[in-house]
Scaffold this active site. Structure first.
Site, mmCIF file in Angstrom:
data_model
loop_
_atom_site.group_PDB
_atom_site.id
_atom_site.type_symbol
_atom_site.label_atom_id
_atom_site.label_comp_id
_atom_site.label_asym_id
_atom_site.label_seq_id
_atom_site.Cartn_x
_atom_site.Cartn_y
_atom_site.Cartn_z
ATOM 1 N N SER A 101 43.866 36.297 44.467
ATOM 2 C CA SER A 101 43.595 37.698 44.120
ATOM 3 C C SER A 101 42.316 37.777 43.284
ATOM 4 C CB SER A 101 44.792 38.294 43.377
ATOM 5 O OG SER A 101 44.644 39.698 43.280
ATOM 6 N N ASN A 102 42.108 38.867 42.593
ATOM 7 C CA ASN A 102 40.904 39.015 41.749
ATOM 8 C C ASN A 102 41.252 39.841 40.518
ATOM 9 O OD1 ASN A 102 40.401 41.930 42.383
ATOM 10 N ND2 ASN A 102 40.306 41.077 44.445
ATOM 11 N N HIS A 103 40.246 40.114 39.680
ATOM 12 C CA HIS A 103 40.515 40.731 38.365
ATOM 13 C C HIS A 103 40.590 42.252 38.381
ATOM 14 C CE1 HIS A 103 40.233 36.986 36.221
ATOM 15 N NE2 HIS A 103 39.035 36.735 36.736
ATOM 16 N N SER A 104 40.504 42.881 39.545
ATOM 17 C CA SER A 104 40.484 44.359 39.555
ATOM 18 C C SER A 104 41.775 44.932 38.954
ATOM 19 C CB SER A 104 40.334 44.859 40.994
ATOM 20 O OG SER A 104 40.557 46.246 41.027
#
Ligand code: CTP
Length: 399
Positions: free
Chosen positions: A208-211
């Site tokens: 995933s990512n930091h959004s």
């Protein structure tokens, strides 16, 4: 815009209460139907007689009138108003509204209100800057209230700083802007993608990512406040659902694509703000992967590009807006995406700007249009950035 509107002005204890006389007068001059409510301590700062004369109605302070058994009905008042504004809003009244304390008429009216509520904070600079006050103001916004920011200048203490109540003319401008934009997108169907996608590796792990989704959620909320019918296709976030917004949960890129694809035909405006994972594991392991070997190779395959795929069949009456989060060659990369994904506008965030991008409550953006226009904005709260984005879409495509 204010003509005939039913407005409750709540005056709480602050020296800025003297300005509420001017504020009430401005509202009356513009044809509003004004009901003033005061906290008991606010009457030390300005007399009810002044405000009842200006508003042409008795000021309400207590639940029960003169021990006669007659009472001021907070529920009726809360339902009567088209808009409520705390001006001035003291640190104490703000804290009480945040926590739902209900020991007087004004807090009961606040809790009963169905209409938008605005707060014009007024206090000394250190009280305003205090983390408790700042966190309370943020919380009020999370609950869907509107903050009219305090202004900079000389305070009653003689100190100079932020904390002065906004000038009455500025509060009136805020209210006018609210009423004039209220139904501006009425009849328009808006789709927003937001948040991070999660691509499963096995039943317990993912890519995933930091959004955080804050930007997309703020855009969805802003469109809904302006009368649009909003569907928010949301990846992973921990944010509350904005008022009057339909949320479709879509944890992975593929699910997000399908959710958008199902409704895109009827959509007028689409804002792609989700941080979609570009790749996913080729296979999702059915069982938890054990750490049996010293190295591990994860084979990834490309995810569908939601914006680009839907952009290929964009109709002439549809407006598509994309985001570009860049770390280098920002403008060049953003312009490439504007073309290749068939966007009408692209919003550029540069991770080189302090306070912009993921995990902040602020953002700094530039908007570039297909017609070759570029607008650069200052660093602002994500709610204010959302308003800039929605206003720009309105001006560039619908006016
Ligand atoms: N986007 C999308 N689907 C994807 C990837 C991106 O809908 N699979 C959208 C984003 O929501 C954003 C725009 O495309 O509006 C640009 O996303 P960004 O991550 O900046 O660009 P990418 O196309 O992923 O390119 P790169 O990662 O190579 O910069």
């Amino acid at each position: 815009m204010i003509q005939g509107k039913k407005i409750i002005v709540i005056v709480t204890a602050s020296i800025a209460a003297y300005k509420s006389a001017l504020f009430v007068r401005l509202l009356i001059k513009q044809g509003a139907d004004v009901q003033v409510l005061m906290s008991e301590s606010a009457t030390e700062f300005i007399t009810p007689l002044t405000l009842s004369t200006l508003s042409k109605k008795p000021v309400l302070i207590d639940f029960v009138k003169d021990k006669t058994g007659e009472w001021n009905n907070h529920v009726d008042l809360g339902l009567w108003a088209d808009l409520i504004v705390f001006a001035p809003a003291s640190a104490n009244s703000i804290a009480k509204c945040v926590h739902g304390l209900c020991d007087n008429l004004i807090s009961a009216v606040y809790l009963s209100a169905k209409c938008p509520v605005f707060f014009a904070p007024a206090m000394d600079l250190d009280m305003y800057k205090h983390p408790s006050t700042q966190s309370n103001l943020k919380q009020l916004q999370i609950y869907g209230n509107h903050i009219i920011p305090s202004e900079f200048g000389e305070l009653a203490s003689g100190l100079i700083g932020e904390g002065r109540m906004a000038e009455p003319e500025h509060i009136v401008e805020f209210i006018e802007k609210y009423f004039s934009s209220k139904n501006i997108f009425s009849g328009k169907k808006v789709l927003i993608t937001a948040g991070a996608t999660q691509e499963a590796i096995d039943p317990v792990r993912f890519i995933s990512n930091h959004s955080t989704g804050k930007m997309g959620y703020a855009i969805a909320e802003n469109f809904a406040q302006k009368g649009a019918e909003v569907t928010l296709v949301s990846g992973i976030t921990s944010l509350p659902i904005p008022q009057n917004v339909k949320v479709v949960k879509a944890p992975s890129a593929q699910e997000m694509f399908e959710a958008c694809h199902n409704i895109i035909e009827d959509i007028d405006i689409c804002v792609f703000s989700a941080a979609v994972a570009d790749y996913r594991p080729k296979e999702m392991a059915k069982e938890k992967i054990k750490k049996n070997s010293p190295e591990m190779v994860l084979e990834l395959v490309k995810n569908v590009d939601i914006a680009a795929t839907l952009g290929k069949n964009k109709k002439s009456n549809q407006t598509f807006v994309g985001f570009a989060l860049e770390t280098n060659n920002e403008t060049e990369n953003a312009l490439k995406k504007l073309e290749s994904k068939n966007f009408d506008m692209i919003i550029l965030n540069s991770l080189q700007d302090a306070g912009a991008g993921f995990a902040h409550d602020t953002n700094k953006i530039s908007i570039m249009t297909r017609a070759g226009k570029r607008i650069d904005f200052e660093l602002k709260s994500k709610k204010d950035v959302a308003d800039d984005i929605v206003q720009t879409i309105l001006q560039e495509k619908f006016q």
